[in-house]
Design a protein around this motif. Sequence first.
Motif, PDB file in Angstrom:
ATOM      1  N   GLY A 153       0.962  -1.554   0.049  1.00  0.00           N
ATOM      2  CA  GLY A 153       0.201   0.028   0.190  1.00  0.00           C
ATOM      3  C   GLY A 153       0.945   1.368   0.407  1.00  0.00           C
ATOM      4  O   GLY A 153       1.830   0.818   0.232  1.00  0.00           O
ATOM      5  N   GLY A 154       0.201   2.355  -0.125  1.00  0.00           N
ATOM      6  CA  GLY A 154       1.151   3.627  -0.422  1.00  0.00           C
ATOM      7  C   GLY A 154      -0.293   4.880   0.541  1.00  0.00           C
ATOM      8  O   GLY A 154       0.442   5.824   0.712  1.00  0.00           O
ATOM      9  N   GLY A 155      -0.641   5.051   1.094  1.00  0.00           N
ATOM     10  CA  GLY A 155      -1.912   5.577   1.707  1.00  0.00           C
ATOM     11  C   GLY A 155      -0.844   6.232   3.661  1.00  0.00           C
ATOM     12  O   GLY A 155       0.065   4.623   3.628  1.00  0.00           O
ATOM     13  N   ALA A 156      -1.790   7.045   3.864  1.00  0.00           N
ATOM     14  CA  ALA A 156      -1.469   7.525   4.797  1.00  0.00           C
ATOM     15  C   ALA A 156      -1.171   5.903   6.188  1.00  0.00           C
ATOM     16  O   ALA A 156      -0.449   6.120   7.571  1.00  0.00           O
ATOM     17  CB  ALA A 156      -1.829   8.537   5.363  1.00  0.00           C
ATOM     18  N   ILE A 175       4.910  -2.176   0.668  1.00  0.00           N
ATOM     19  CA  ILE A 175       5.100  -1.995  -1.205  1.00  0.00           C
ATOM     20  C   ILE A 175       4.078  -1.096  -1.391  1.00  0.00           C
ATOM     21  O   ILE A 175       3.382  -1.426  -2.035  1.00  0.00           O
ATOM     22  CB  ILE A 175       5.433  -3.556  -1.417  1.00  0.00           C
ATOM     23  N   SER A 176       4.426  -0.228  -2.231  1.00  0.00           N
ATOM     24  CA  SER A 176       3.931   1.128  -2.922  1.00  0.00           C
ATOM     25  C   SER A 176       3.447   0.228  -4.509  1.00  0.00           C
ATOM     26  O   SER A 176       4.242   0.034  -5.139  1.00  0.00           O
ATOM     27  CB  SER A 176       4.196   2.242  -2.454  1.00  0.00           C
ATOM     28  N   HIS A 181       4.185  -2.659  -9.490  1.00  0.00           N
ATOM     29  CA  HIS A 181       2.798  -3.050  -9.702  1.00  0.00           C
ATOM     30  C   HIS A 181       2.277  -4.393  -9.196  1.00  0.00           C
ATOM     31  O   HIS A 181       3.164  -5.169  -9.486  1.00  0.00           O
ATOM     32  CB  HIS A 181       2.663  -2.621 -11.107  1.00  0.00           C
ATOM     33  N   PRO A 182       1.478  -4.117  -8.690  1.00  0.00           N
ATOM     34  CA  PRO A 182       1.024  -5.488  -8.324  1.00  0.00           C
ATOM     35  C   PRO A 182       0.700  -6.832  -9.230  1.00  0.00           C
ATOM     36  O   PRO A 182       1.526  -8.064  -8.417  1.00  0.00           O
ATOM     37  CB  PRO A 182      -0.687  -4.757  -7.866  1.00  0.00           C
ATOM     38  N   HIS A 203      -7.454  -0.413  -3.538  1.00  0.00           N
ATOM     39  CA  HIS A 203      -8.019  -0.111  -5.065  1.00  0.00           C
ATOM     40  C   HIS A 203      -8.111  -2.435  -5.276  1.00  0.00           C
ATOM     41  O   HIS A 203      -7.306  -2.911  -4.663  1.00  0.00           O
ATOM     42  CB  HIS A 203      -6.557  -0.166  -5.687  1.00  0.00           C
ATOM     43  N   PHE A 204      -9.426  -1.802  -5.282  1.00  0.00           N
ATOM     44  CA  PHE A 204     -10.144  -3.344  -5.866  1.00  0.00           C
ATOM     45  C   PHE A 204      -8.861  -3.776  -6.397  1.00  0.00           C
ATOM     46  O   PHE A 204      -8.841  -5.441  -6.528  1.00  0.00           O
ATOM     47  CB  PHE A 204     -11.392  -2.985  -6.395  1.00  0.00           C
ATOM     48  N   LEU A 205      -8.379  -3.427  -7.999  1.00  0.00           N
ATOM     49  CA  LEU A 205      -8.146  -4.166  -8.921  1.00  0.00           C
ATOM     50  C   LEU A 205      -6.195  -4.967  -8.157  1.00  0.00           C
ATOM     51  O   LEU A 205      -5.942  -5.767  -8.373  1.00  0.00           O
ATOM     52  CB  LEU A 205      -7.955  -3.810 -10.040  1.00  0.00           C
ATOM     53  N   HIS A 206      -5.690  -3.742  -7.683  1.00  0.00           N
ATOM     54  CA  HIS A 206      -4.482  -4.379  -6.607  1.00  0.00           C
ATOM     55  C   HIS A 206      -4.939  -5.476  -5.736  1.00  0.00           C
ATOM     56  O   HIS A 206      -3.413  -5.646  -6.014  1.00  0.00           O
ATOM     57  CB  HIS A 206      -4.159  -2.515  -6.265  1.00  0.00           C
ATOM     58  N   ASP A 207      -5.380  -5.343  -4.925  1.00  0.00           N
ATOM     59  CA  ASP A 207      -5.492  -5.890  -4.079  1.00  0.00           C
ATOM     60  C   ASP A 207      -6.112  -6.888  -4.685  1.00  0.00           C
ATOM     61  O   ASP A 207      -5.306  -8.383  -3.768  1.00  0.00           O
ATOM     62  CB  ASP A 207      -6.609  -5.941  -3.264  1.00  0.00           C
ATOM     63  N   ALA A 208      -7.058  -7.258  -5.796  1.00  0.00           N
ATOM     64  CA  ALA A 208      -7.271  -8.627  -6.076  1.00  0.00           C
ATOM     65  C   ALA A 208      -5.584  -9.374  -7.125  1.00  0.00           C
ATOM     66  O   ALA A 208      -5.285 -10.474  -6.868  1.00  0.00           O
ATOM     67  CB  ALA A 208      -8.070  -8.576  -7.333  1.00  0.00           C
ATOM     68  N   ALA A 209      -4.863  -9.033  -7.523  1.00  0.00           N
ATOM     69  CA  ALA A 209      -3.662  -8.841  -8.372  1.00  0.00           C
ATOM     70  C   ALA A 209      -3.021  -9.627  -6.571  1.00  0.00           C
ATOM     71  O   ALA A 209      -1.625 -10.312  -6.956  1.00  0.00           O
ATOM     72  CB  ALA A 209      -3.098  -7.791  -8.849  1.00  0.00           C
TER      73      ALA A 209
END
Length: 298
Positions: A153-156, A175-176, A181-182, A203-209
């Motif tokens: 992730g890359g959030g706060a 790992i942002s 890229h995921p 991010h749904f697609l990022h989490d899926a990957a």
Amino acid sequence: MHEIDKTLAAVRRVTDEGKRGILVTIVGTRGSTYRRAGARAVISEEGQSFGTLSGGCLERDLGERARAWLGDPAPRLFTYDTTRTTDVVFGLGLGCRGVIDVLIEPFDAKHLPRLAREFRWNGREPVVWTTTLDGRELLVEAIRPERAIAIFGGGADVEPVARIAEQLGWRAAVISPKDMHPETVKERVDLAAFDAAVLMTHHFLHDAALLAAVLPSPIPYVGLLGPKSRGDELLAQLGETRTDRLHSPVGLDLGGETPEEIALAIVAEIQAVLNRRDAKSLRDLGGPIHEQTVSSCP
């Protein structure tokens, strides 16, 4: 940094300054004690302490005794018995009601303790380490390497998770998606090097990957940020079903709202799962807090 590495660094610090010190290892306990067998501390000849054996009183008493012990370099056993109200340590304020057997190893730059001379990590495998005195086995430990957590992730809300994990001595790798890229994680990251993975990209697609990469890995703990329904959607998209190692939603129910509070809930759950504990209140335990250690000492 692992507690063993901190101990070895403290030995080096003392000797690099041209000073002497003692390495103190708890080799056995009976009754209620602050730390268990395997805990270590380094005490310099000036009484400076590196490491934690108690709430502080044990270290102060060891600091007062260190200079006398340094007069004889031979390792020795010493016992603190706080079950007696007349014990000197109880008078110093050590509030536990237990017995602590410690091995005292005086050292200087030319005479290092065996731990400093011989201990080596073995990758991600536990190191079996035997503490002896005059050929007698005092303590056998399976010393695990430092915990390692991968935070995707890359959030706060990522930074507090990494910070709390590192405060526990864990290695935290953030790992942002901006940096990797995921969809490339499976090829670029050695997932077997981690004890836990937390997915919090929002991010749904990022989490899926990421789930597609992490679920087949040997990582024992996988946490997914977000509501349970979102986790179910992700699993359905991947054709996967829930298993005990997937924690979705991630974290314990601590009432967390802020990023720091949520991070505490996440790291606390990882700690409980990896230690095979159920995270219940200590007051509800029917037995001792720690597993009992049998001492080999007389």
